[in-house]
Design a protein around this motif. Structure first.
Motif, PDB file in Angstrom:
ATOM      1  N   GLY A   1      41.131  32.345  40.622  1.00 46.21           N
ATOM      2  CA  GLY A   1      41.124  31.803  41.977  1.00 46.21           C
ATOM      3  C   GLY A   1      42.335  32.149  42.811  1.00 46.21           C
ATOM      4  N   GLU A   2      43.205  33.048  42.347  1.00 46.12           N
ATOM      5  CA  GLU A   2      44.385  33.384  43.124  1.00 46.12           C
ATOM      6  C   GLU A   2      44.055  34.417  44.194  1.00 46.12           C
ATOM      7  OE1 GLU A   2      47.091  31.862  43.035  1.00 46.12           O
ATOM      8  OE2 GLU A   2      47.179  30.913  41.088  1.00 46.12           O
ATOM      9  N   ILE A   3      44.887  34.464  45.209  1.00 42.32           N
ATOM     10  CA  ILE A   3      44.837  35.538  46.189  1.00 42.32           C
ATOM     11  C   ILE A   3      45.976  36.477  45.833  1.00 42.32           C
ATOM     12  CG2 ILE A   3      45.129  36.133  48.624  1.00 42.32           C
ATOM     13  CD1 ILE A   3      43.912  33.414  49.306  1.00 42.32           C
ATOM     14  N   VAL A   4      45.635  37.728  45.554  1.00 37.54           N
ATOM     15  CA  VAL A   4      46.649  38.713  45.169  1.00 37.54           C
ATOM     16  C   VAL A   4      46.649  39.837  46.202  1.00 37.54           C
ATOM     17  CG1 VAL A   4      46.578  38.183  42.703  1.00 37.54           C
ATOM     18  CG2 VAL A   4      45.008  39.891  43.643  1.00 37.54           C
ATOM     19  N   TYR A   5      47.616  40.739  46.071  1.00 42.07           N
ATOM     20  CA  TYR A   5      47.689  41.823  47.038  1.00 42.07           C
ATOM     21  C   TYR A   5      48.064  43.141  46.381  1.00 42.07           C
ATOM     22  CZ  TYR A   5      52.817  41.327  46.967  1.00 42.07           C
ATOM     23  OH  TYR A   5      54.139  41.278  46.587  1.00 42.07           O
ATOM     24  N   VAL A   6      47.723  44.224  47.088  1.00 46.39           N
ATOM     25  CA  VAL A   6      48.138  45.567  46.689  1.00 46.39           C
ATOM     26  C   VAL A   6      48.826  46.211  47.886  1.00 46.39           C
ATOM     27  CG1 VAL A   6      46.327  45.940  44.968  1.00 46.39           C
ATOM     28  CG2 VAL A   6      45.899  46.559  47.338  1.00 46.39           C
ATOM     29  N   ASN A   7      49.768  47.095  47.610  1.00 46.37           N
ATOM     30  CA  ASN A   7      50.382  47.870  48.680  1.00 46.37           C
ATOM     31  C   ASN A   7      49.565  49.156  48.811  1.00 46.37           C
ATOM     32  OD1 ASN A   7      52.141  50.010  49.878  1.00 46.37           O
ATOM     33  ND2 ASN A   7      53.484  48.251  50.132  1.00 46.37           N
TER      34      ASN A   7
ATOM     35  N   GLU B   1      35.981  50.943  46.054  1.00 49.86           N
ATOM     36  CA  GLU B   1      34.989  50.847  44.980  1.00 49.86           C
ATOM     37  C   GLU B   1      35.638  50.427  43.663  1.00 49.86           C
ATOM     38  OE1 GLU B   1      31.528  51.082  45.238  1.00 49.86           O
ATOM     39  OE2 GLU B   1      32.182  50.914  47.319  1.00 49.86           O
ATOM     40  N   TYR B   2      36.826  50.944  43.395  1.00 46.02           N
ATOM     41  CA  TYR B   2      37.501  50.555  42.151  1.00 46.02           C
ATOM     42  C   TYR B   2      37.914  49.080  42.202  1.00 46.02           C
ATOM     43  CZ  TYR B   2      40.633  49.988  38.309  1.00 46.02           C
ATOM     44  OH  TYR B   2      41.210  49.495  37.168  1.00 46.02           O
ATOM     45  N   LEU B   3      38.352  48.612  43.370  1.00 48.42           N
ATOM     46  CA  LEU B   3      38.742  47.199  43.486  1.00 48.42           C
ATOM     47  C   LEU B   3      37.554  46.276  43.233  1.00 48.42           C
ATOM     48  CD1 LEU B   3      41.230  47.268  46.494  1.00 48.42           C
ATOM     49  CD2 LEU B   3      41.751  46.714  44.110  1.00 48.42           C
ATOM     50  N   LYS B   4      36.345  46.715  43.625  1.00 49.78           N
ATOM     51  CA  LYS B   4      35.142  45.920  43.323  1.00 49.78           C
ATOM     52  C   LYS B   4      34.948  45.825  41.815  1.00 49.78           C
ATOM     53  CE  LYS B   4      32.582  47.178  47.506  1.00 49.78           C
ATOM     54  NZ  LYS B   4      31.454  47.976  48.017  1.00 49.78           N
TER      55      LYS B   4
ATOM     56  N   LYS C   1      37.796  37.013  39.412  1.00 53.18           N
ATOM     57  CA  LYS C   1      38.915  36.195  38.921  1.00 53.18           C
ATOM     58  C   LYS C   1      39.914  35.937  40.041  1.00 53.18           C
ATOM     59  CE  LYS C   1      41.412  40.116  36.900  1.00 53.18           C
ATOM     60  NZ  LYS C   1      41.995  40.647  35.690  1.00 53.18           N
ATOM     61  N   TYR C   2      39.881  36.806  41.052  1.00 55.07           N
ATOM     62  CA  TYR C   2      40.718  36.579  42.235  1.00 55.07           C
ATOM     63  C   TYR C   2      39.812  36.217  43.404  1.00 55.07           C
ATOM     64  CZ  TYR C   2      43.955  39.268  39.365  1.00 55.07           C
ATOM     65  OH  TYR C   2      44.724  39.718  38.330  1.00 55.07           O
ATOM     66  N   LYS C   3      40.204  35.209  44.158  1.00 53.45           N
ATOM     67  CA  LYS C   3      39.424  34.825  45.332  1.00 53.45           C
ATOM     68  C   LYS C   3      39.434  35.950  46.362  1.00 53.45           C
ATOM     69  CE  LYS C   3      40.276  29.842  45.363  1.00 53.45           C
ATOM     70  NZ  LYS C   3      41.030  28.775  46.035  1.00 53.45           N
ATOM     71  N   MET C   4      40.598  36.608  46.448  1.00 49.60           N
ATOM     72  CA  MET C   4      40.744  37.626  47.473  1.00 49.60           C
ATOM     73  C   MET C   4      41.822  38.619  47.048  1.00 49.60           C
ATOM     74  SD  MET C   4      41.627  36.970  51.503  1.00 49.60           S
ATOM     75  CE  MET C   4      40.394  35.678  51.612  1.00 49.60           C
ATOM     76  N   ILE C   5      41.582  39.901  47.354  1.00 48.43           N
ATOM     77  CA  ILE C   5      42.608  40.930  47.168  1.00 48.43           C
ATOM     78  C   ILE C   5      42.884  41.491  48.561  1.00 48.43           C
ATOM     79  CG2 ILE C   5      43.222  43.126  46.111  1.00 48.43           C
ATOM     80  CD1 ILE C   5      41.215  42.500  43.877  1.00 48.43           C
ATOM     81  N   ILE C   6      44.095  41.289  49.035  1.00 52.17           N
ATOM     82  CA  ILE C   6      44.460  41.771  50.362  1.00 52.17           C
ATOM     83  C   ILE C   6      45.417  42.954  50.211  1.00 52.17           C
ATOM     84  CG2 ILE C   6      44.078  39.555  51.496  1.00 52.17           C
ATOM     85  CD1 ILE C   6      47.044  39.018  51.363  1.00 52.17           C
ATOM     86  N   SER C   7      45.605  43.689  51.296  1.00 49.16           N
ATOM     87  CA  SER C   7      46.506  44.841  51.214  1.00 49.16           C
ATOM     88  C   SER C   7      47.668  44.675  52.173  1.00 49.16           C
ATOM     89  CB  SER C   7      45.754  46.137  51.519  1.00 49.16           C
ATOM     90  OG  SER C   7      45.509  46.253  52.896  1.00 49.16           O
ATOM     91  N   THR C   8      48.787  45.207  51.735  1.00 52.08           N
ATOM     92  CA  THR C   8      49.957  45.284  52.605  1.00 52.08           C
ATOM     93  C   THR C   8      50.260  46.763  52.804  1.00 52.08           C
ATOM     94  OG1 THR C   8      51.548  45.290  50.779  1.00 52.08           O
ATOM     95  CG2 THR C   8      50.911  43.142  51.669  1.00 52.08           C
ATOM     96  N   SER C   9      50.944  47.063  53.871  1.00 50.41           N
ATOM     97  CA  SER C   9      51.378  48.432  54.133  1.00 50.41           C
ATOM     98  C   SER C   9      52.505  48.356  55.145  1.00 50.41           C
ATOM     99  CB  SER C   9      50.226  49.268  54.684  1.00 50.41           C
ATOM    100  OG  SER C   9      49.813  48.747  55.921  1.00 50.41           O
TER     101      SER C   9
ATOM    102  N   LYS D   1      55.033  38.184  42.343  1.00 52.59           N
ATOM    103  CA  LYS D   1      54.192  37.878  41.174  1.00 52.59           C
ATOM    104  C   LYS D   1      52.695  37.983  41.503  1.00 52.59           C
ATOM    105  CE  LYS D   1      54.121  32.807  41.545  1.00 52.59           C
ATOM    106  NZ  LYS D   1      54.539  31.558  40.911  1.00 52.59           N
ATOM    107  N   TYR D   2      52.355  38.024  42.801  1.00 47.36           N
ATOM    108  CA  TYR D   2      50.959  38.194  43.201  1.00 47.36           C
ATOM    109  C   TYR D   2      50.620  39.663  43.515  1.00 47.36           C
ATOM    110  CZ  TYR D   2      51.020  33.151  43.457  1.00 47.36           C
ATOM    111  OH  TYR D   2      51.145  31.821  43.144  1.00 47.36           O
ATOM    112  N   ASN D   3      51.580  40.558  43.278  1.00 46.59           N
ATOM    113  CA  ASN D   3      51.393  41.982  43.542  1.00 46.59           C
ATOM    114  C   ASN D   3      50.738  42.646  42.328  1.00 46.59           C
ATOM    115  OD1 ASN D   3      51.578  44.692  44.108  1.00 46.59           O
ATOM    116  ND2 ASN D   3      53.733  44.631  44.713  1.00 46.59           N
ATOM    117  N   VAL D   4      49.509  43.135  42.483  1.00 39.51           N
ATOM    118  CA  VAL D   4      48.786  43.778  41.377  1.00 39.51           C
ATOM    119  C   VAL D   4      48.664  45.295  41.604  1.00 39.51           C
ATOM    120  CG1 VAL D   4      47.514  41.696  40.691  1.00 39.51           C
ATOM    121  CG2 VAL D   4      46.539  43.225  42.420  1.00 39.51           C
TER     122      VAL D   4
END
Length: 199
Positions: free
Chosen positions: A42-48, A147-150, A157-165, A176-179
């Protein structure tokens, strides 16, 4: 008296049950605290996204192909431009030395002008083609990542995966939320397996 004894036994039993429930609850809390935050449900994580793209093996391969094609086009345009400049200098030299008639000079000048226009049109066409190819290349890379993130989050397992740039509205986030590294590793493994299967 029997009622008092029964009450004492029931009370003692209730204390044991309550105590074990409390201990179990404390154990669960301790286990949850020990889990890395990024793997908790249920966490919200992020990718750069910038890091993902520039370190993705697919990006390196497609970029190398694009740069090779771009270099060939640039070399071709340079060669055609040099030939045109050389012919223009030769034309000026002939005119200055009086080696051609006025009619021949006009014809040669018109021919040089037509070649210059053709070269400019050809250059614009090639620049447009390269620009389109670059856009398609970046779309392919982003599509592959999405497609890979899907697949990566197929069990939600994650509520949301957001992106930063660079320049994104997310200015600061708990690392710690950076995957990103986990996703990048999986992306590259999948891409390398796909490329190996083509050979």
């Amino acid at each position: 008296m029997k009622g008092l004894k029964l009450f004492s036994v029931v009370a003692a039993a209730m204390l044991v049950v309550l105590s074990s429930c409390q201990n179990a609850n404390q154990t669960n809390v301790a286990q949850e605290a020990a889990k890395p935050a990024s793997s908790a449900n249920g966490e919200i994580v992020y990718v750069n996204i910038d890091t993902l793209v520039t370190n993705y093996a697919m990006y390196y391969n497609l970029k190398a192909q694009f740069e090779e094609k771009s270099s060939k086009v640039e070399a071709e345009l340079t060669s055609k431009s040099q030939k045109l400049n050389q012919d223009a200098r030769s034309f000026e030299e002939k005119v200055n030395k009086g080696l051609v008639t006025r009619a021949q000079a006009i014809e040669m000048q018109n021919s040089l002008q037509a070649r210059q226009n053709e070269l400019l049109q050809y250059r614009d066409q090639k620049v447009g083609e390269l620009s389109e190819e670059e856009r398609v290349m970046m779309n392919q890379i982003h599509h592959s990542i999405i497609e890979y993130l899907k697949e990566f989050n197929k069990d939600f397992k994650y509520k949301m995966i957001i992106s930063t740039s660079n320049g994104s509205p997310i200015l600061n986030a708990d690392p710690k939320y950076n995957v990103t590294s986990e996703v990048l590793r999986g992306l590259n493994e999948k891409y390398k397996a796909q490329e190996a299967a083509k050979k």
